[in-house]
Design a protein around this motif. Structure first.
Motif, mmCIF file in Angstrom:
data_model
loop_
_atom_site.group_PDB
_atom_site.id
_atom_site.type_symbol
_atom_site.label_atom_id
_atom_site.label_comp_id
_atom_site.label_asym_id
_atom_site.label_seq_id
_atom_site.Cartn_x
_atom_site.Cartn_y
_atom_site.Cartn_z
ATOM 1 N N ARG A 85 -4.482 7.673 4.706
ATOM 2 C CA ARG A 85 -5.688 6.869 4.533
ATOM 3 C C ARG A 85 -6.258 7.038 3.132
ATOM 4 N NH1 ARG A 85 -9.072 9.043 8.447
ATOM 5 N NH2 ARG A 85 -7.407 8.439 9.889
ATOM 6 N N THR A 121 0.815 -1.215 0.000
ATOM 7 C CA THR A 121 0.000 0.000 0.000
ATOM 8 C C THR A 121 0.848 1.263 0.000
ATOM 9 O OG1 THR A 121 -1.720 1.213 1.188
ATOM 10 C CG2 THR A 121 -0.192 -0.071 2.535
ATOM 11 N N PRO A 139 -9.520 2.206 -2.714
ATOM 12 C CA PRO A 139 -10.909 2.446 -2.308
ATOM 13 C C PRO A 139 -11.651 1.176 -1.903
ATOM 14 C CG PRO A 139 -10.363 3.758 -4.233
ATOM 15 C CD PRO A 139 -9.193 2.860 -3.986
ATOM 16 N N GLU A 169 -14.194 0.181 6.343
ATOM 17 C CA GLU A 169 -15.098 1.167 6.942
ATOM 18 C C GLU A 169 -16.498 0.609 7.166
ATOM 19 O OE1 GLU A 169 -14.623 4.407 4.245
ATOM 20 O OE2 GLU A 169 -12.649 4.971 5.066
ATOM 21 N N VAL A 180 -5.016 4.486 0.410
ATOM 22 C CA VAL A 180 -5.395 3.073 0.423
ATOM 23 C C VAL A 180 -6.390 2.822 -0.703
ATOM 24 C CG1 VAL A 180 -6.468 1.227 1.770
ATOM 25 C CG2 VAL A 180 -5.007 2.930 2.909
ATOM 26 N N ARG A 228 -10.653 0.407 1.618
ATOM 27 C CA ARG A 228 -11.245 1.382 2.535
ATOM 28 C C ARG A 228 -12.726 1.095 2.764
ATOM 29 N NH1 ARG A 228 -8.884 5.563 -0.486
ATOM 30 N NH2 ARG A 228 -10.938 6.408 -0.933
ATOM 31 N N GLN A 229 -13.449 0.832 1.671
ATOM 32 C CA GLN A 229 -14.876 0.569 1.814
ATOM 33 C C GLN A 229 -15.122 -0.693 2.628
ATOM 34 O OE1 GLN A 229 -17.027 0.534 -1.918
ATOM 35 N NE2 GLN A 229 -18.938 -0.144 -0.953
ATOM 36 N N SER A 233 -8.729 -4.182 10.291
ATOM 37 C CA SER A 233 -8.228 -3.255 9.278
ATOM 38 C C SER A 233 -8.722 -1.839 9.518
ATOM 39 C CB SER A 233 -8.640 -3.741 7.882
ATOM 40 O OG SER A 233 -8.039 -4.987 7.600
ATOM 41 N N LEU A 234 -9.959 -1.690 10.004
ATOM 42 C CA LEU A 234 -10.470 -0.357 10.316
ATOM 43 C C LEU A 234 -9.627 0.291 11.407
ATOM 44 C CD1 LEU A 234 -12.645 1.846 10.027
ATOM 45 C CD2 LEU A 234 -13.974 0.616 11.749
ATOM 46 N N MET A 257 -6.422 1.453 9.922
ATOM 47 C CA MET A 257 -6.567 2.643 9.069
ATOM 48 C C MET A 257 -6.847 3.897 9.883
ATOM 49 S SD MET A 257 -8.358 1.298 5.623
ATOM 50 C CE MET A 257 -7.819 -0.295 5.031
ATOM 51 N N ARG A 258 -7.539 3.744 10.986
ATOM 52 C CA ARG A 258 -7.783 4.905 11.843
ATOM 53 C C ARG A 258 -6.493 5.422 12.466
ATOM 54 N NH1 ARG A 258 -13.453 3.047 14.858
ATOM 55 N NH2 ARG A 258 -14.854 3.944 13.277
#
Length: 465
Positions: free
Chosen positions: A327, A91, A332, A339, A330, A335-336, A315-316, A319-320
């Motif tokens: 962020r 990434t 999409p 999230e 990353v 991320r989706q 993973s959330l 990423m936070r």
């Protein structure tokens, strides 16, 4: 020379019929032809590789090889640390910092004198079964450049099939060795948890070799299975006769009892061409004297979804911890996917986590009646190269790992070996799983099947022009 196996190279070095320098140069020349289309490598450093090869050549001339892999060209997956090199984990979101030390698999092959050609590419955080990455170029399948090589050991699978040397190291937490091995038509062993020490260790995470032959993976296991205290889950040192794999013949299959699993119990339905190839492999094993009995599925959609939802939350959280500008880099899709866990309750995540153990118990119980279990590696043929997953849907991301992930959680060894092709010539993988700790047995059965499976298609060659 790039077509030669590791076992052939070591024998030739010992007899002074070949030099590690000329072999390394031949492999580098071959990579140069393929790489503009395949995009499987990162940190490809020809001069550094040739310097290692010259050192290996001098050792062989003195009759003092460092180990079983001295002078053998190989690659290492990007997320296996090599001292001085950064670990982007596929990434563009992470800050690049040089690794302080070699991770155990890298340390072992270097100690054995192997020639490290390059690192190989992977998708963001290793969470995709494709070569799509926000950091690396898009890796492709050498059998069909419009198709994915699989993942997350994407570059390693493509490099093995394309002849980037005989040995490549990858990792697997839900199928990341076996899926690219299946879709690229090569062999791999996802070993018992802890058989190959890895750093950092994690539930279900294993490193393993990717090769064109079973014997080459057995040769690599002589080196990779040596203990390392950094892995808190590593198995005790054990004297395993990995070299015995090379002498196994088809007679080894007589009386061996296989379970045949053709329905994962969750995820995508098995495509007819995949089912037919696995059934044909089962018949070949029976003709060689094995006993094959059908198995009922033991996975459930709840098990698969539970593991998926736990990984989303993990993973959330990761990423936070990133800065906003990180962020945003990353993929999409990732991320989706991550999230979507934002509204999960603590109870939901706990119940998801409990499915890891439920999967382990179910897998061990289902396999107990058999010596080994046969199944597809993946229910589907490889997706388009630019798809992140076979469903192309971040809310249905793991529908293709129902056959592979249970053996990560049960800690059982499982191999992928080619068992056929579709009408377009794309390879199809057979999974052979064994009881926990029986890594040698899985390799021996795989070697026996390798000899009865019939003629294989020629390996793909670089595009001309």
């Amino acid at each position: 020379m790039h077509e030669l196996s590791a076992t052939e190279l070591v024998a030739a070095y010992g007899q002074r019929r070949l030099s590690p320098v000329e072999v390394t140069q031949a492999v580098l020349d071959h990579i140069e032809q393929w790489e503009p289309q395949l995009q499987a490598t990162w940190l490809l450093r020809p001069e550094q590789a040739l310097a290692q090869a010259r050192d290996a050549e001098a050792r062989w001339q003195r009759g003092e090889p460092l180990g079983p892999l001295d002078g053998v060209p190989l690659s290492i997956k990007e997320n296996i640390a090599t001292r001085g090199d950064p670990l982007p984990a596929g990434t563009a979101a992470v800050d690049l910092q040089p690794a302080a030390a070699d991770a155990p698999p890298a340390a072992r092959v270097k100690e054995s004198g192997a020639v490290v050609l390059c690192k190989t590419t992977m998708p963001d955080y290793g969470m995709l079964s494709s070569g799509l990455s926000s950091f690396h170029k898009l890796a492709r399948n050498p059998w069909d450049l419009t198709r994915t090589p699989g993942g997350s050991s994407a570059g390693a699978g493509a490099a093995t099939a394309a002849g980037y040397g005989p040995l490549h190291l990858g990792t697997d937490i839900g199928g990341s060795l076996r899926l690219p091995a299946s879709w690229c038509g090569v062999f791999t062993l996802k070993p018992s948890l802890g058989r190959i020490p890895i750093d950092p260790p994690y539930m279900g995470r294993a490193a393993g070799p990717m090769t064109r032959t079973v014997a080459d993976s057995a040769l690599a296991m002589q080196v990779l299975s040596r203990p390392d205290a950094r892995d808190s889950m590593s198995l005790p040192a054990q004297d395993i006769d990995w070299a015995s794999v090379a002498s196994v013949g088809p007679e080894h299959l007589r009386g061996v009892r296989f379970g045949l699993l053709l329905d994962a119990g969750c995820g995508l339905a098995v495509e007819p061409v995949v089912r037919a190839a696995v059934e044909r492999a089962a018949r070949q094993l029976e003709e060689a004297g094995a006993i094959v009995e059908p198995m009922l599925p033991f996975m459930s959609q709840a098990m698969l979804d539970g593991m998926d939802h736990f990984w989303r939350m993990r993973s959330l959280i990761d990423m936070r911890a990133l800065r906003p500008e990180q962020r945003a880099k990353v993929l999409p899709y990732i991320r989706q996917w991550a999230e979507s866990a934002a509204e999960f309750s603590g109870e939901h995540v706990f119940r998801g986590f409990s499915q890891f153990h439920a999967t382990r118990v179910a897998a061990v119980s289902a396999c107990a009646r058999f010596d080994y279990v046969l199944s597809p590696v993946s229910p589907n043929m490889p997706a388009p190269a630019d798809w992140p997953s076979p469903t192309n849907d971040p809310l249905r991301p793991l529908e293709h790992i129902g056959f592979t992930v249970p053996f990560n959680m049960s800690e059982q060894p499982a191999a992928s070996i080619n068992c056929g092709y579709d009408k377009g010539g794309l390879p199809i993988g057979l999974q052979i799983a064994g009881k926990r700790f029986d890594d040698l047995g899985v390799l021996k059965v795989s070697r026996a099947y390798e000899q009865v499976r019939g003629e294989q298609a020629p390996w793909p060659q670089p595009p001309r022009g």
